[in-house]
Write an enzyme that holds these catalytic residues in place. Structure first.
Site, PDB file in Angstrom:
ATOM      1  N   ARG A  59     -46.675  20.730-112.326  1.00 12.34           N
ATOM      2  CA  ARG A  59     -46.469  21.490-113.566  1.00 12.34           C
ATOM      3  C   ARG A  59     -45.010  21.483-114.004  1.00 12.34           C
ATOM      4  O   ARG A  59     -44.700  21.636-115.185  1.00 12.34           O
ATOM      5  CB  ARG A  59     -47.005  22.913-113.408  1.00 12.34           C
ATOM      6  CG  ARG A  59     -48.529  22.946-113.433  1.00 12.34           C
ATOM      7  CD  ARG A  59     -49.055  24.307-113.092  1.00 12.34           C
ATOM      8  NE  ARG A  59     -49.465  24.434-111.716  1.00 12.34           N
ATOM      9  CZ  ARG A  59     -49.665  25.607-111.097  1.00 12.34           C
ATOM     10  NH1 ARG A  59     -49.473  26.730-111.739  1.00 12.34           N
ATOM     11  NH2 ARG A  59     -50.055  25.632-109.838  1.00 12.34           N
ATOM     12  N   GLU A  96     -47.470  30.601-102.218  1.00 13.63           N
ATOM     13  CA  GLU A  96     -48.238  31.855-102.309  1.00 13.63           C
ATOM     14  C   GLU A  96     -49.570  31.659-101.595  1.00 13.63           C
ATOM     15  O   GLU A  96     -50.081  32.558-100.943  1.00 13.63           O
ATOM     16  CB  GLU A  96     -48.445  32.247-103.782  1.00 13.63           C
ATOM     17  CG  GLU A  96     -48.967  33.654-103.949  1.00 13.63           C
ATOM     18  CD  GLU A  96     -49.249  34.037-105.402  1.00 13.63           C
ATOM     19  OE1 GLU A  96     -49.189  33.177-106.286  1.00 13.63           O
ATOM     20  OE2 GLU A  96     -49.576  35.224-105.619  1.00 13.63           O
TER      21      GLU A  96
HETATM   22  O1  LIG Z   1     -42.700  29.896-105.899  1.00 11.49           O
HETATM   23  P1  LIG Z   1     -43.732  29.209-105.049  1.00 11.49           P
HETATM   24  O2  LIG Z   1     -44.445  30.149-104.117  1.00 11.49           O
HETATM   25  O3  LIG Z   1     -43.183  28.021-104.355  1.00 11.49           O
HETATM   26  O4  LIG Z   1     -44.901  28.730-106.030  1.00 11.49           O
HETATM   27  C1  LIG Z   1     -44.697  28.114-107.258  1.00 11.49           C
HETATM   28  C2  LIG Z   1     -45.161  26.691-107.241  1.00 11.49           C
HETATM   29  O5  LIG Z   1     -46.591  26.639-107.027  1.00 11.49           O
HETATM   30  C3  LIG Z   1     -47.185  25.896-108.084  1.00 11.49           C
HETATM   31  O6  LIG Z   1     -47.263  24.541-107.793  1.00 11.49           O
HETATM   32  P2  LIG Z   1     -48.326  23.888-106.821  1.00 11.49           P
HETATM   33  O7  LIG Z   1     -47.658  23.576-105.516  1.00 11.49           O
HETATM   34  O8  LIG Z   1     -49.562  24.720-106.793  1.00 11.49           O
HETATM   35  O9  LIG Z   1     -48.579  22.472-107.488  1.00 11.49           O
HETATM   36  P3  LIG Z   1     -49.071  21.988-108.926  1.00 11.49           P
HETATM   37  O10 LIG Z   1     -47.924  22.209-109.879  1.00 11.49           O
HETATM   38  O11 LIG Z   1     -49.335  20.554-108.691  1.00 11.49           O
HETATM   39  O12 LIG Z   1     -50.297  22.768-109.333  1.00 11.49           O
HETATM   40  C4  LIG Z   1     -46.250  26.085-109.251  1.00 11.49           C
HETATM   41  O13 LIG Z   1     -46.398  25.074-110.223  1.00 11.49           O
HETATM   42  C5  LIG Z   1     -44.887  26.048-108.593  1.00 11.49           C
HETATM   43  O14 LIG Z   1     -44.423  24.730-108.386  1.00 11.49           O
HETATM   44  N1  LIG Z   2     -50.210  33.129-109.159  1.00 13.74           N
HETATM   45  C1  LIG Z   2     -50.039  31.857-109.498  1.00 13.74           C
HETATM   46  N2  LIG Z   2     -50.504  31.396-110.687  1.00 13.74           N
HETATM   47  C2  LIG Z   2     -50.345  30.104-111.029  1.00 13.74           C
HETATM   48  N3  LIG Z   2     -49.734  29.198-110.263  1.00 13.74           N
HETATM   49  C3  LIG Z   2     -49.256  29.609-109.080  1.00 13.74           C
HETATM   50  N4  LIG Z   2     -48.588  28.966-108.100  1.00 13.74           N
HETATM   51  C4  LIG Z   2     -48.337  29.843-107.108  1.00 13.74           C
HETATM   52  N5  LIG Z   2     -48.810  31.059-107.408  1.00 13.74           N
HETATM   53  C5  LIG Z   2     -49.388  30.938-108.643  1.00 13.74           C
END
Ligand SMILES: O=P(O)(O)OC[C@H]1O[C@H](OP(=O)(O)OP(=O)(O)O)[C@H](O)[C@@H]1O
Ligand SMILES: Nc1ncnc2[nH]cnc12
Length: 174
Positions: A59, A96
């Site tokens: 993202r 998370e």
């Molecule tokens: O602050 P944090 O606890 O590290 O969480 C935030 C991260 O988690 C999500 O990505 P994810 O790893 O789910 O990957 P994605 O973007 O491919 O969905 C989001 O896009 C952030 O990169």
């Molecule tokens: N609560 C949340 N919503 C969307 N993306 C996430 N990545 C980690 N925590 C999230």
């Protein structure tokens, strides 16, 4: 006039019970939402002097790339493990929900370069902390870290203590 938060959808208990999932697809599938989100993130960089934008897969790519394009800066991919073809630096961290490893090409940031890190959301801060450490391992300086959204209740800012952190939308809880 709609605000960015008006375009964000919240889905309780996804992908696990207890998680409030803040969904950006409803932002970017609306042309006005997409433009507003990018414009607001660009504003967070007003007056910031930097050389490179780096975005976290996946993202962070969505929001980082148009900002890099608009500001005429190079864009660096912070990718999940095993995707980058050349020599990398790598770091593992907790999310998370779950655990992950990210990598950056060793030649993506030159010593002394000022880097802005971009992601859609800060939850625990683990992803951006790991990304910042990788940038620093390559000799870069993390000038600022920007997000579209911040889940303030998860205290990710504490994990990023010492960095200049900004977000467009802040949720008090998670
Ligand atoms: O602050 P944090 O606890 O590290 O969480 C935030 C991260 O988690 C999500 O990505 P994810 O790893 O789910 O990957 P994605 O973007 O491919 O969905 C989001 O896009 C952030 O990169
Ligand atoms: N609560 C949340 N919503 C969307 N993306 C996430 N990545 C980690 N925590 C999230």
């Amino acid at each position: 006039m709609k605000k960015v938060e008006d375009y964000i959808t919240t889905i309780p208990d996804f992908p696990e019970p207890g998680i409030m999932f803040r969904d950006i697809t409803s932002v970017i599938q609306d042309a006005d939402g997409l433009k507003l989100a990018i414009d607001e993130m660009v504003k967070l960089l007003d007056g910031v002097d930097f050389d490179v934008i780096a975005g976290a897969e996946s993202r962070g790519f969505i929001f980082g790339m148009p900002i890099a394009y608009l500001l005429h800066k190079p864009f660096v991919l912070v990718r999940k493990a095993g995707k980058l073809p050349r020599e990398t630096v790598s770091k593992s961290y907790d999310l998370e929900y779950g655990q992950a490893t990210i990598e950056i090409h060793k030649d993506a940031v030159k010593p002394g370069q000022k880097v802005v890190l971009v992601d859609d959301l800060i939850a625990t801060g683990g992803t951006m902390k790991a990304a910042a450490e990788l940038i620093e391992e390559l000799g870069g300086k993390v000038e600022k870290i920007i997000f579209l959204m911040e889940l303030a209740g998860l205290k990710g800012r504490d994990v990023l203590k010492g960095y200049d952190v900004a977000s467009v939308v802040s949720y008090e809880g998670k």
